[in-house]
Motif scaffolding. Sequence first.
Motif, PDB file in Angstrom:
ATOM      1  N   PHE A 150     -15.336 -57.772 -74.233  1.00 42.62           N
ATOM      2  CA  PHE A 150     -13.921 -58.137 -74.259  1.00 42.62           C
ATOM      3  C   PHE A 150     -13.049 -57.074 -73.592  1.00 42.62           C
ATOM      4  O   PHE A 150     -12.007 -57.390 -73.023  1.00 42.62           O
ATOM      5  CB  PHE A 150     -13.462 -58.393 -75.690  1.00 42.62           C
ATOM      6  N   THR A 151     -13.486 -55.815 -73.647  1.00 47.37           N
ATOM      7  CA  THR A 151     -12.759 -54.768 -72.922  1.00 47.37           C
ATOM      8  C   THR A 151     -12.940 -54.948 -71.416  1.00 47.37           C
ATOM      9  O   THR A 151     -11.992 -54.791 -70.641  1.00 47.37           O
ATOM     10  CB  THR A 151     -13.258 -53.377 -73.350  1.00 47.37           C
ATOM     11  N   PHE A 152     -14.166 -55.282 -71.012  1.00 45.44           N
ATOM     12  CA  PHE A 152     -14.460 -55.551 -69.597  1.00 45.44           C
ATOM     13  C   PHE A 152     -13.596 -56.699 -69.085  1.00 45.44           C
ATOM     14  O   PHE A 152     -13.024 -56.628 -67.993  1.00 45.44           O
ATOM     15  CB  PHE A 152     -15.947 -55.890 -69.465  1.00 45.44           C
ATOM     16  N   TRP A 153     -13.499 -57.749 -69.880  1.00 44.80           N
ATOM     17  CA  TRP A 153     -12.680 -58.911 -69.517  1.00 44.80           C
ATOM     18  C   TRP A 153     -11.185 -58.579 -69.583  1.00 44.80           C
ATOM     19  O   TRP A 153     -10.425 -58.855 -68.653  1.00 44.80           O
ATOM     20  CB  TRP A 153     -13.015 -60.076 -70.452  1.00 44.80           C
ATOM     21  N   GLY A 154     -10.766 -57.964 -70.700  1.00 46.51           N
ATOM     22  CA  GLY A 154      -9.348 -57.671 -70.891  1.00 46.51           C
ATOM     23  C   GLY A 154      -8.805 -56.671 -69.886  1.00 46.51           C
ATOM     24  O   GLY A 154      -7.645 -56.778 -69.466  1.00 46.51           O
ATOM     25  N   THR A 155      -9.623 -55.703 -69.481  1.00 43.23           N
ATOM     26  CA  THR A 155      -9.178 -54.717 -68.487  1.00 43.23           C
ATOM     27  C   THR A 155      -8.861 -55.392 -67.161  1.00 43.23           C
ATOM     28  O   THR A 155      -7.870 -55.061 -66.497  1.00 43.23           O
ATOM     29  CB  THR A 155     -10.262 -53.639 -68.290  1.00 43.23           C
ATOM     30  N   ALA A 156      -9.712 -56.343 -66.774  1.00 44.27           N
ATOM     31  CA  ALA A 156      -9.461 -57.074 -65.520  1.00 44.27           C
ATOM     32  C   ALA A 156      -8.168 -57.871 -65.604  1.00 44.27           C
ATOM     33  O   ALA A 156      -7.342 -57.840 -64.674  1.00 44.27           O
ATOM     34  CB  ALA A 156     -10.633 -58.002 -65.220  1.00 44.27           C
ATOM     35  N   GLU A 157      -7.990 -58.583 -66.728  1.00 47.52           N
ATOM     36  CA  GLU A 157      -6.774 -59.380 -66.892  1.00 47.52           C
ATOM     37  C   GLU A 157      -5.539 -58.487 -66.933  1.00 47.52           C
ATOM     38  O   GLU A 157      -4.522 -58.771 -66.289  1.00 47.52           O
ATOM     39  CB  GLU A 157      -6.874 -60.198 -68.187  1.00 47.52           C
ATOM     40  N   MET A 158      -5.624 -57.407 -67.685  1.00 50.73           N
ATOM     41  CA  MET A 158      -4.482 -56.506 -67.833  1.00 50.73           C
ATOM     42  C   MET A 158      -4.202 -55.784 -66.521  1.00 50.73           C
ATOM     43  O   MET A 158      -3.045 -55.590 -66.136  1.00 50.73           O
ATOM     44  CB  MET A 158      -4.779 -55.490 -68.940  1.00 50.73           C
ATOM     45  N   GLY A 159      -5.258 -55.394 -65.819  1.00 49.15           N
ATOM     46  CA  GLY A 159      -5.072 -54.713 -64.546  1.00 49.15           C
ATOM     47  C   GLY A 159      -4.351 -55.583 -63.536  1.00 49.15           C
ATOM     48  O   GLY A 159      -3.471 -55.111 -62.810  1.00 49.15           O
ATOM     49  N   ASP A 160      -4.694 -56.860 -63.499  1.00 50.74           N
ATOM     50  CA  ASP A 160      -4.031 -57.767 -62.560  1.00 50.74           C
ATOM     51  C   ASP A 160      -2.571 -57.973 -62.954  1.00 50.74           C
ATOM     52  O   ASP A 160      -1.700 -58.091 -62.091  1.00 50.74           O
ATOM     53  CB  ASP A 160      -4.764 -59.109 -62.541  1.00 50.74           C
ATOM     54  N   LEU A 161      -2.295 -58.005 -64.261  1.00 54.33           N
ATOM     55  CA  LEU A 161      -0.909 -58.127 -64.723  1.00 54.33           C
ATOM     56  C   LEU A 161      -0.097 -56.894 -64.346  1.00 54.33           C
ATOM     57  O   LEU A 161       1.054 -57.002 -63.907  1.00 54.33           O
ATOM     58  CB  LEU A 161      -0.882 -58.327 -66.244  1.00 54.33           C
ATOM     59  N   VAL A 162      -0.701 -55.717 -64.516  1.00 57.48           N
ATOM     60  CA  VAL A 162      -0.012 -54.468 -64.150  1.00 57.48           C
ATOM     61  C   VAL A 162       0.244 -54.432 -62.650  1.00 57.48           C
ATOM     62  O   VAL A 162       1.331 -54.052 -62.193  1.00 57.48           O
ATOM     63  CB  VAL A 162      -0.844 -53.247 -64.595  1.00 57.48           C
ATOM     64  N   ARG A 163      -0.743 -54.830 -61.869  1.00 56.39           N
ATOM     65  CA  ARG A 163      -0.585 -54.865 -60.415  1.00 56.39           C
ATOM     66  C   ARG A 163       0.590 -55.759 -60.014  1.00 56.39           C
ATOM     67  O   ARG A 163       1.435 -55.378 -59.199  1.00 56.39           O
ATOM     68  CB  ARG A 163      -1.869 -55.377 -59.765  1.00 56.39           C
ATOM     69  N   SER A 164       0.646 -56.947 -60.624  1.00 55.55           N
ATOM     70  CA  SER A 164       1.730 -57.886 -60.303  1.00 55.55           C
ATOM     71  C   SER A 164       3.082 -57.326 -60.727  1.00 55.55           C
ATOM     72  O   SER A 164       4.085 -57.482 -60.010  1.00 55.55           O
ATOM     73  CB  SER A 164       1.471 -59.227 -60.998  1.00 55.55           C
ATOM     74  N   ALA A 165       3.115 -56.678 -61.904  1.00 60.89           N
ATOM     75  CA  ALA A 165       4.378 -56.118 -62.394  1.00 60.89           C
ATOM     76  C   ALA A 165       4.865 -55.001 -61.483  1.00 60.89           C
ATOM     77  O   ALA A 165       6.065 -54.895 -61.186  1.00 60.89           O
ATOM     78  CB  ALA A 165       4.206 -55.615 -63.822  1.00 60.89           C
ATOM     79  N   LEU A 166       3.945 -54.158 -61.028  1.00 64.05           N
ATOM     80  CA  LEU A 166       4.336 -53.057 -60.134  1.00 64.05           C
ATOM     81  C   LEU A 166       4.844 -53.582 -58.799  1.00 64.05           C
ATOM     82  O   LEU A 166       5.821 -53.070 -58.245  1.00 64.05           O
ATOM     83  CB  LEU A 166       3.140 -52.129 -59.915  1.00 64.05           C
ATOM     84  N   ILE A 167       4.192 -54.614 -58.287  1.00 64.41           N
ATOM     85  CA  ILE A 167       4.615 -55.189 -57.003  1.00 64.41           C
ATOM     86  C   ILE A 167       6.001 -55.828 -57.116  1.00 64.41           C
ATOM     87  O   ILE A 167       6.794 -55.797 -56.172  1.00 64.41           O
ATOM     88  CB  ILE A 167       3.585 -56.233 -56.527  1.00 64.41           C
ATOM     89  N   SER A 168       6.278 -56.402 -58.304  1.00 62.06           N
ATOM     90  CA  SER A 168       7.542 -57.120 -58.480  1.00 62.06           C
ATOM     91  C   SER A 168       8.756 -56.196 -58.591  1.00 62.06           C
ATOM     92  O   SER A 168       9.892 -56.665 -58.485  1.00 62.06           O
ATOM     93  CB  SER A 168       7.471 -58.010 -59.724  1.00 62.06           C
ATOM     94  N   ILE A 169       8.533 -54.912 -58.811  1.00 63.19           N
ATOM     95  CA  ILE A 169       9.655 -53.977 -58.927  1.00 63.19           C
ATOM     96  C   ILE A 169      10.200 -53.674 -57.531  1.00 63.19           C
ATOM     97  O   ILE A 169       9.441 -53.271 -56.638  1.00 63.19           O
ATOM     98  CB  ILE A 169       9.208 -52.682 -59.629  1.00 63.19           C
ATOM     99  N   PRO A 170      11.491 -53.885 -57.315  1.00 61.35           N
ATOM    100  CA  PRO A 170      12.069 -53.703 -55.970  1.00 61.35           C
ATOM    101  C   PRO A 170      11.866 -52.287 -55.443  1.00 61.35           C
ATOM    102  O   PRO A 170      11.866 -51.314 -56.203  1.00 61.35           O
ATOM    103  CB  PRO A 170      13.562 -54.005 -56.184  1.00 61.35           C
ATOM    104  N   LYS A 171      11.734 -52.168 -54.134  1.00 59.16           N
ATOM    105  CA  LYS A 171      11.485 -50.875 -53.507  1.00 59.16           C
ATOM    106  C   LYS A 171      12.649 -49.908 -53.711  1.00 59.16           C
ATOM    107  O   LYS A 171      12.460 -48.690 -53.780  1.00 59.16           O
ATOM    108  CB  LYS A 171      11.234 -51.078 -52.010  1.00 59.16           C
ATOM    109  N   HIS A 172      13.857 -50.456 -53.848  1.00 60.31           N
ATOM    110  CA  HIS A 172      15.010 -49.556 -53.990  1.00 60.31           C
ATOM    111  C   HIS A 172      14.978 -48.778 -55.303  1.00 60.31           C
ATOM    112  O   HIS A 172      15.647 -47.755 -55.451  1.00 60.31           O
ATOM    113  CB  HIS A 172      16.327 -50.329 -53.855  1.00 60.31           C
ATOM    114  N   GLN A 173      14.192 -49.275 -56.288  1.00 54.92           N
ATOM    115  CA  GLN A 173      14.041 -48.525 -57.537  1.00 54.92           C
ATOM    116  C   GLN A 173      13.314 -47.205 -57.277  1.00 54.92           C
ATOM    117  O   GLN A 173      13.674 -46.163 -57.833  1.00 54.92           O
ATOM    118  CB  GLN A 173      13.254 -49.358 -58.549  1.00 54.92           C
ATOM    119  N   TYR A 174      12.290 -47.269 -56.425  1.00 55.94           N
ATOM    120  CA  TYR A 174      11.584 -46.038 -56.044  1.00 55.94           C
ATOM    121  C   TYR A 174      12.514 -45.120 -55.250  1.00 55.94           C
ATOM    122  O   TYR A 174      12.586 -43.910 -55.502  1.00 55.94           O
ATOM    123  CB  TYR A 174      10.356 -46.380 -55.189  1.00 55.94           C
ATOM    124  N   ASP A 175      13.209 -45.714 -54.273  1.00 57.68           N
ATOM    125  CA  ASP A 175      14.082 -44.925 -53.414  1.00 57.68           C
ATOM    126  C   ASP A 175      15.192 -44.248 -54.218  1.00 57.68           C
ATOM    127  O   ASP A 175      15.561 -43.099 -53.931  1.00 57.68           O
ATOM    128  CB  ASP A 175      14.703 -45.815 -52.334  1.00 57.68           C
TER     129      ASP A 175
END
Length: 225
Positions: free
Chosen positions: A99-124
């Motif tokens: 379940f950790t193997f499965w959950g890590t993949a699901e959570m990792g993809d969610l984190v990836r999507s969340a990071l991508i969705s944050i506008p670039k100007h927030q970093y700038d």
Amino acid sequence: MQNMGIEVLFKGINSLRLWQGLWVTIRIALISMVLSVILGFLLGMVMNIPNKIIKFICRIYLEIVRIMPQLVLLFLVYFGAAKHLGMNLSGETAAVIVFTFWGTAEMGDLVRSALISIPKHQYDSGYGLGLNKWQVYLYIILPQTIRRLLPSAVNLLTRMIKTTSLVALIGVVEVLKVGKQIIDASRYTNPTAALWVYGAVFFMYFIICFPFSRLSRVLEKKFAD
């Protein structure tokens, strides 16, 4: 017959065993979820590294998790580790690994999507304030990522709790397995025991999962506003 089925269900020892089995279910799900969140955050950040080899490896991992049923993974870890690696894993340990193997993949993809969705100007904006890369992540990006992830993470926990019913097939004495044992022991004396016992198991899953389901919806509406 109906009274006999109820009697089986509410017999002191049977009721206690069901609640003990439910605790095993919750324990497996919570441990797996905590590990999945920690590893998933790391995986999500790694998946955003602009490197083709890393992205390819992560994609293979995600596809394996999504294509392979959790039951097959359970069998591979529980029986495969014992036969080919000489490791005598307990059913609970094998379940947490899968379940950790499965959950890590699901959570990792969610984190990836969340990071991508944050506008670039927030970093700038963070760099413009004189923050370094890690400070930008810690003080600006991470809080926004967590805010966007909470509804999906709660939903993943609910799915994980329900999926733990599969561990009965590798001998883990969780709530579903306990229910089956009670039914088997009462098969000839109380033919209607299955209806009441499985009804009780359904109710237990409901009282655990429904609050998380409602919490996910509330968080989703709150953060959408």
